[in-house]
Design a protein around this motif. Structure first.
Motif, PDB file in Angstrom:
ATOM      1  N   ARG A 135       0.816  -1.311  -0.025  1.00 18.30           N
ATOM      2  CA  ARG A 135       0.163   0.074   0.000  1.00 18.30           C
ATOM      3  C   ARG A 135       0.835   1.152  -0.059  1.00 18.30           C
ATOM      4  O   ARG A 135       1.843   1.318   0.454  1.00 18.30           O
ATOM      5  N   SER A 136       0.204   2.239  -0.652  1.00 11.07           N
ATOM      6  CA  SER A 136       1.115   3.471  -0.728  1.00 11.07           C
ATOM      7  C   SER A 136       1.265   4.140   0.532  1.00 11.07           C
ATOM      8  O   SER A 136       2.481   4.970   0.901  1.00 11.07           O
ATOM      9  N   ASP A 137       0.540   3.898   1.684  1.00 10.73           N
ATOM     10  CA  ASP A 137       0.827   4.464   3.066  1.00 10.73           C
ATOM     11  C   ASP A 137       1.325   3.413   4.099  1.00 10.73           C
ATOM     12  O   ASP A 137       1.210   3.654   5.112  1.00 10.73           O
ATOM     13  N   GLY A 138       1.599   2.182   3.444  1.00 16.12           N
ATOM     14  CA  GLY A 138       2.127   1.168   4.545  1.00 16.12           C
ATOM     15  C   GLY A 138       3.569   1.197   4.826  1.00 16.12           C
ATOM     16  O   GLY A 138       4.239   1.848   4.442  1.00 16.12           O
ATOM     17  N   ALA A 139       3.964   0.017   5.475  1.00 15.02           N
ATOM     18  CA  ALA A 139       5.210  -0.320   6.014  1.00 15.02           C
ATOM     19  C   ALA A 139       5.311  -1.517   6.170  1.00 15.02           C
ATOM     20  O   ALA A 139       4.794  -2.303   6.531  1.00 15.02           O
ATOM     21  N   VAL A 140       6.615  -1.910   6.145  1.00 10.93           N
ATOM     22  CA  VAL A 140       7.100  -3.348   6.547  1.00 10.93           C
ATOM     23  C   VAL A 140       7.939  -3.136   7.834  1.00 10.93           C
ATOM     24  O   VAL A 140       9.029  -2.336   7.822  1.00 10.93           O
ATOM     25  N   GLU A 141       7.538  -3.789   8.838  1.00  9.42           N
ATOM     26  CA  GLU A 141       8.530  -3.985   9.893  1.00  9.42           C
ATOM     27  C   GLU A 141       9.308  -5.200   9.796  1.00  9.42           C
ATOM     28  O   GLU A 141       9.188  -6.268   9.449  1.00  9.42           O
ATOM     29  N   VAL A 142      10.827  -4.960  10.202  1.00 11.36           N
ATOM     30  CA  VAL A 142      11.717  -5.885  10.242  1.00 11.36           C
ATOM     31  C   VAL A 142      12.469  -5.915  11.456  1.00 11.36           C
ATOM     32  O   VAL A 142      12.412  -5.007  12.144  1.00 11.36           O
ATOM     33  N   GLU A 143      12.776  -7.270  12.013  1.00  8.61           N
ATOM     34  CA  GLU A 143      13.550  -7.310  13.092  1.00  8.61           C
ATOM     35  C   GLU A 143      14.975  -7.365  12.902  1.00  8.61           C
ATOM     36  O   GLU A 143      15.569  -8.022  11.852  1.00  8.61           O
ATOM     37  N   LEU A 144      15.841  -6.646  13.902  1.00 10.83           N
ATOM     38  CA  LEU A 144      17.370  -6.803  13.851  1.00 10.83           C
ATOM     39  C   LEU A 144      17.853  -7.274  14.922  1.00 10.83           C
ATOM     40  O   LEU A 144      17.584  -6.762  16.193  1.00 10.83           O
ATOM     41  N   ARG A 145      18.594  -8.434  14.854  1.00 12.13           N
ATOM     42  CA  ARG A 145      19.085  -9.309  15.770  1.00 12.13           C
ATOM     43  C   ARG A 145      20.564  -9.175  15.827  1.00 12.13           C
ATOM     44  O   ARG A 145      21.413  -9.442  14.923  1.00 12.13           O
ATOM     45  N   CYS A 146      21.046  -8.178  17.031  1.00  6.45           N
ATOM     46  CA  CYS A 146      22.737  -7.839  16.798  1.00  6.45           C
ATOM     47  C   CYS A 146      23.281  -8.538  18.036  1.00  6.45           C
ATOM     48  O   CYS A 146      22.876  -8.719  19.094  1.00  6.45           O
ATOM     49  N   SER A 147      24.549  -8.979  17.682  1.00  4.64           N
ATOM     50  CA  SER A 147      25.319  -9.443  18.759  1.00  4.64           C
ATOM     51  C   SER A 147      26.640  -8.675  18.654  1.00  4.64           C
ATOM     52  O   SER A 147      27.188  -8.529  17.366  1.00  4.64           O
ATOM     53  N   PHE A 148      27.238  -8.141  19.572  1.00  3.18           N
ATOM     54  CA  PHE A 148      28.350  -7.232  19.618  1.00  3.18           C
ATOM     55  C   PHE A 148      29.590  -7.976  20.067  1.00  3.18           C
ATOM     56  O   PHE A 148      29.522  -8.938  21.285  1.00  3.18           O
ATOM     57  N   ARG A 149      30.919  -7.455  19.953  1.00  4.17           N
ATOM     58  CA  ARG A 149      31.975  -8.126  20.595  1.00  4.17           C
ATOM     59  C   ARG A 149      33.193  -6.728  20.545  1.00  4.17           C
ATOM     60  O   ARG A 149      33.287  -6.129  19.672  1.00  4.17           O
ATOM     61  N   ASP A 150      34.001  -6.928  21.366  1.00  5.14           N
ATOM     62  CA  ASP A 150      35.058  -5.950  21.221  1.00  5.14           C
ATOM     63  C   ASP A 150      35.908  -6.082  20.039  1.00  5.14           C
ATOM     64  O   ASP A 150      36.360  -6.857  19.608  1.00  5.14           O
ATOM     65  N   ALA A 151      36.469  -4.644  19.604  1.00  7.90           N
ATOM     66  CA  ALA A 151      37.224  -4.609  18.519  1.00  7.90           C
ATOM     67  C   ALA A 151      38.528  -3.930  18.628  1.00  7.90           C
ATOM     68  O   ALA A 151      39.329  -3.206  17.954  1.00  7.90           O
TER      69      ALA A 151
END
Length: 344
Positions: A135-151
């Motif tokens: 739809r022209s006024d719609g949106a798709v929701e997505v999930e971001l699954r993040c894992s962090f480590r020291d650099a």
């Protein structure tokens, strides 16, 4: 980049105000180690305009592991490919970038006035691409699954590498690995003074832009490429619009990393004389140096040897290396060598 004194979540202002800038609380001891279910403030993702915030519902799910939600809105032509009709790598790249800064501020107590510098970004989307709203006024929701480590080991420069999986409708549509470094504003200013001239007028504004359809965009202002005078068929010139609401929504003294990434993506798509209807689906980006606003940026596309449908894009200012990307492409209607979407 965030502005000092801006209004953010009350807890964040309190936490940052009483924090020693060179120290970061270990996991589980920060004032913000909890979920956030409203849209995140623009300061957390280093944007000046609230409409540019893609993320909401940030939560910690384990040690150095976080879940966030991003929204791909149908009305935002910048994040919708005119060629394929699917959400492209730029949306994913920006959502992942915002995830890195917001998680750092919310859960690692990184002060808002820290400068974030992208070191590298590896992106891959599945063959189908991310579906856009119907739809022209719609949106798709997505999930971001993040894992962090020291650099890094320098406590004055909070540095992390993080992996992000993009999940939608129970399927993994893409993955990314990003490396970044943070430093104080004073340290960043000293670094820029030693290595860079003072910014002047933006280079590359006099050339005509490529047609939007040539680079997979709807609007002319989203086109970042022009043909350089006397350039070969595999060379392009970066064209910048300092009034662009996405790339320059706040003052900055160098060309943004997202603009370079998108310019390299567009260069590959414009290089469609090698393959018809090229659609970049994977980019392995390395940032080498700051790109100055007052110097022209050239982008050269060349095939990678012994690598089907893989191209190398290199961005330079004169002889100075700025950034490069190894890009995997697909052809519309042609079987891809990339991974199809899989169950999350």
């Amino acid at each position: 980049m965030p502005r000092k004194g801006a209004n953010v979540h009350r807890e964040l202002s309190s936490s940052a105000e009483h924090q020693r800038p060179e120290r970061y609380r270990p996991y589980g001891q920060g004032a913000l180690s909890k979920s956030h279910d409203a849209y995140l403030s623009r300061e957390l993702v280093h944007k000046a305009v609230a409409s540019e915030v893609l993320l909401s519902k940030a939560s910690r799910v384990g040690e150095d592991r976080f879940h966030l939600t991003a929204r791909l809105a149908s009305g935002n032509s910048l994040f919708a490919s005119a060629t394929s009709g699917t959400g492209d790598l730029l949306f994913f790249a920006e959502a992942v970038r915002q995830a890195g800064s917001s998680v750092s501020h919310l859960f690692y107590d990184v002060p808002l006035d820290r400068v974030f510098i992208l070191d590298s970004m590896n992106l891959e989307m599945c063959t189908e691409g991310l579906p856009c709203p119907a739809r022209s006024d719609g949106a798709v929701e997505v999930e971001l699954r993040c894992s962090f480590r020291d650099a890094g080991t320098n406590r004055r420069r909070f540095a992390k590498t993080y992996r992000t999986d993009l999940i939608q409708a129970g399927r993994r549509w893409g993955s990314a690995t990003v490396g970044f470094t943070t430093m104080s504003r004073a340290t960043f200013d000293r670094l820029r003074q030693r290595s860079s001239p003072a910014p002047a007028a933006v280079a590359g504004t006099s050339r005509s832009r490529l047609p939007p359809s040539r680079v997979g965009r709807h609007a002319s202002r989203d086109v970042l490429l022009g043909n350089p005078q006397g350039g070969a068929g595999n060379e392009w010139e970066l064209l910048l619009d300092r009034e662009h609401p996405f790339y320059f929504d706040h003052p900055i003294d160098h060309i943004p990393g997202m603009a370079l990434l998108e310019a390299m993506r567009q260069a590959v798509q414009a290089h469609g004389g090698v393959f018809e209807c090229l659609v970049p689906r994977s980019m392995d980006v390395e940032f080498g140096s700051f790109a100055e606003l007052d110097q022209a940026v050239s982008l050269e596309v060349s095939p990678l040897q012994d690598a089907p449908r893989r191209l190398r894009v290199t961005a330079r200012q004169g002889e100075r290396f700025v950034a490069s990307a190894a890009v995997q492409v697909t052809e519309e209607g042609v079987e891809s060598v990339l991974t199809p979407c899989e169950a999350a």
